[in-house]
Design a protein around this motif. Structure first.
Motif, PDB file in Angstrom:
ATOM      1  N   ASP A   1       0.814  -1.218   0.000  1.00 18.82           N
ATOM      2  CA  ASP A   1       0.000   0.000   0.000  1.00 18.82           C
ATOM      3  C   ASP A   1       0.845   1.264   0.000  1.00 18.82           C
ATOM      4  O   ASP A   1       0.444   2.284  -0.578  1.00 18.82           O
ATOM      5  CB  ASP A   1      -0.934   0.008   1.216  1.00 18.82           C
ATOM      6  N   GLU A   2       2.013   1.203   0.653  1.00 16.96           N
ATOM      7  CA  GLU A   2       2.828   2.421   0.750  1.00 16.96           C
ATOM      8  C   GLU A   2       3.329   2.899  -0.611  1.00 16.96           C
ATOM      9  O   GLU A   2       3.700   4.070  -0.756  1.00 16.96           O
ATOM     10  CB  GLU A   2       4.005   2.214   1.701  1.00 16.96           C
ATOM     11  N   ARG A   3       3.326   2.029  -1.600  1.00 19.08           N
ATOM     12  CA  ARG A   3       3.723   2.461  -2.949  1.00 19.08           C
ATOM     13  C   ARG A   3       2.741   3.498  -3.509  1.00 19.08           C
ATOM     14  O   ARG A   3       3.100   4.250  -4.425  1.00 19.08           O
ATOM     15  CB  ARG A   3       3.766   1.264  -3.893  1.00 19.08           C
ATOM     16  N   PHE A   4       1.528   3.532  -2.961  1.00 19.74           N
ATOM     17  CA  PHE A   4       0.498   4.424  -3.479  1.00 19.74           C
ATOM     18  C   PHE A   4       0.270   5.646  -2.586  1.00 19.74           C
ATOM     19  O   PHE A   4      -0.675   6.399  -2.806  1.00 19.74           O
ATOM     20  CB  PHE A   4      -0.809   3.655  -3.640  1.00 19.74           C
TER      21      PHE A   4
ATOM     22  N   PHE B   1      -2.902  -5.104 -12.559  1.00 19.33           N
ATOM     23  CA  PHE B   1      -2.598  -3.682 -12.721  1.00 19.33           C
ATOM     24  C   PHE B   1      -3.027  -2.903 -11.476  1.00 19.33           C
ATOM     25  O   PHE B   1      -3.893  -3.324 -10.715  1.00 19.33           O
ATOM     26  CB  PHE B   1      -3.319  -3.123 -13.956  1.00 19.33           C
ATOM     27  N   GLY B   2      -2.438  -1.717 -11.303  1.00 20.52           N
ATOM     28  CA  GLY B   2      -2.861  -0.815 -10.252  1.00 20.52           C
ATOM     29  C   GLY B   2      -2.791  -1.430  -8.876  1.00 20.52           C
ATOM     30  O   GLY B   2      -1.821  -2.094  -8.503  1.00 20.52           O
ATOM     31  N   LYS B   3      -3.837  -1.222  -8.103  1.00 22.24           N
ATOM     32  CA  LYS B   3      -3.905  -1.738  -6.738  1.00 22.24           C
ATOM     33  C   LYS B   3      -4.508  -3.137  -6.684  1.00 22.24           C
ATOM     34  O   LYS B   3      -4.672  -3.698  -5.604  1.00 22.24           O
ATOM     35  CB  LYS B   3      -4.727  -0.787  -5.865  1.00 22.24           C
TER      36      LYS B   3
ATOM     37  N   ALA C   1       4.206   2.890  -9.715  1.00 26.98           N
ATOM     38  CA  ALA C   1       3.904   2.451  -8.352  1.00 26.98           C
ATOM     39  C   ALA C   1       3.395   1.012  -8.258  1.00 26.98           C
ATOM     40  O   ALA C   1       3.784   0.278  -7.339  1.00 26.98           O
ATOM     41  CB  ALA C   1       2.894   3.410  -7.711  1.00 26.98           C
ATOM     42  N   PRO C   2       2.524   0.549  -9.169  1.00 30.57           N
ATOM     43  CA  PRO C   2       2.001  -0.817  -9.014  1.00 30.57           C
ATOM     44  C   PRO C   2       3.042  -1.909  -9.201  1.00 30.57           C
ATOM     45  O   PRO C   2       2.792  -3.070  -8.861  1.00 30.57           O
ATOM     46  CB  PRO C   2       0.931  -0.908 -10.109  1.00 30.57           C
TER      47      PRO C   2
END
Length: 301
Positions: free
Chosen positions: A8-11, A79-81, A193-194
């Protein structure tokens, strides 16, 4: 299947992405989506493609939500979160369709306006064709529903080979190259980020080779069946292609001729490259809002 979940910290503190996360489970995998605007409003389903995520729609989501629409923007699996299966063979066209069908069924969305681009179109147009009663309109930008019956552009073949064979697959650089604008460092960080490392990129690597490229492709029959539905589609169908995408150039005219609901629509050509959400987000969102205003005002069916 083995899958990774981006920490989560990547976002944290991503530029222009203040949206609260929402999650559902599909096939044992966590799928993320943005859900903004009035909960009781008719939804706009914004579907991203390759190799982006819902961050691509960050400038459009607030504009459409402010106009009174509920905006749903999922991150495709990989992809993404959303969770990311690590084996490239875990991804297929039909598997992505199954994941999205589960998303649609679990969220219970109806009266949907589809907004799609790139692989968001390959999945979204199929989704609409296979669930026509749940969709009220389609807005297509820089996308298509190929069956493998037509030759793909040379630019796509180059991209496909790069995705499969290149040892270097720089996500943010790819999006930067496919846009007229130059991404800033914070935007590049958001697109990267992902994917903390190459193990997270199997889904992004897989997509280009899943595009139907021959008449005997595994997805050909289902896509042909979808086209039979789209060739009878009377509901509003708007094209918003850009003027600078070598991969999808001319696709807007092709769709306008085949889909009855495209007749008489105020189709627009936006300024931009492949990622028109980066280059012309306000104009793109305005075209969506204007279409819905005409529909809700009685100007369209």
């Amino acid at each position: 299947m083995d899958a990774l979940r981006t920490p989560d910290e990547r976002f944290n503190r991503l530029l222009d992405y203040p949206f609260e996360p929402h999650y559902i489970e599909v096939d044992g995998l966590r799928m993320h989506y943005v859900d903004e605007g009035p909960a009781d409003a008719k939804p706009i389903l914004m579907m991203h493609g390759e190799p982006s995520w819902s961050y691509l729609y960050r400038h459009m989501i607030p504009i459409c939500a402010a106009a009174g629409h509920r905006v749903i923007a999922p991150d495709l699996i990989g992809f993404g979160k959303s969770d990311k299966p690590t084996d490239i063979t875990d991804y297929s066209y039909q598997q992505h369709m199954d994941w999205m069908q589960s998303f649609l069924d679990q969220t219970g969305l109806t009266d949907i306006t589809l907004v799609c681009q790139d692989w968001g179109s390959l999945l979204g147009l199929r989704l609409a064709a296979e669930n026509p009663d749940r969709f009220r309109a389609i807005v297509l930008g820089n996308g298509m529903l190929p069956t493998g019956d037509q030759a793909l552009p040379k630019a796509f073949q180059i991209w496909k080979n790069f995705a499969i064979y290149s040892p270097w697959f720089p996500i943010a650089k790819i999006i930067d190259t496919g846009s007229f604008k130059k991404l800033g460092p914070d935007e590049k960080r958001a697109y990267d980020a992902p994917f903390p490392n190459k193990k997270y990129k199997a889904g992004a690597r897989a997509f280009p080779k899943l595009v139907p490229a021959s008449p005997n492709d595994p997805a050909t029959e289902a896509n042909r069946a979808a086209w039979k539905v789209l060739e009878q589609w009377e509901k509003p169908f708007l094209t918003t292609f850009s003027n600078g995408d070598p991969v999808t150039r001319g696709g807007d005219k092709y769709v306008q001729e085949r889909v009855p609901g495209a007749k008489g629509q105020p189709h627009v050509t936006l300024t931009g490259g492949h990622f028109l959400q980066e280059d012309s987000p306000v104009q793109f969102a305005t075209a969506v809002n204007d279409l819905l205003a005409r529909m809700d005002g009685g100007g369209l069916g």
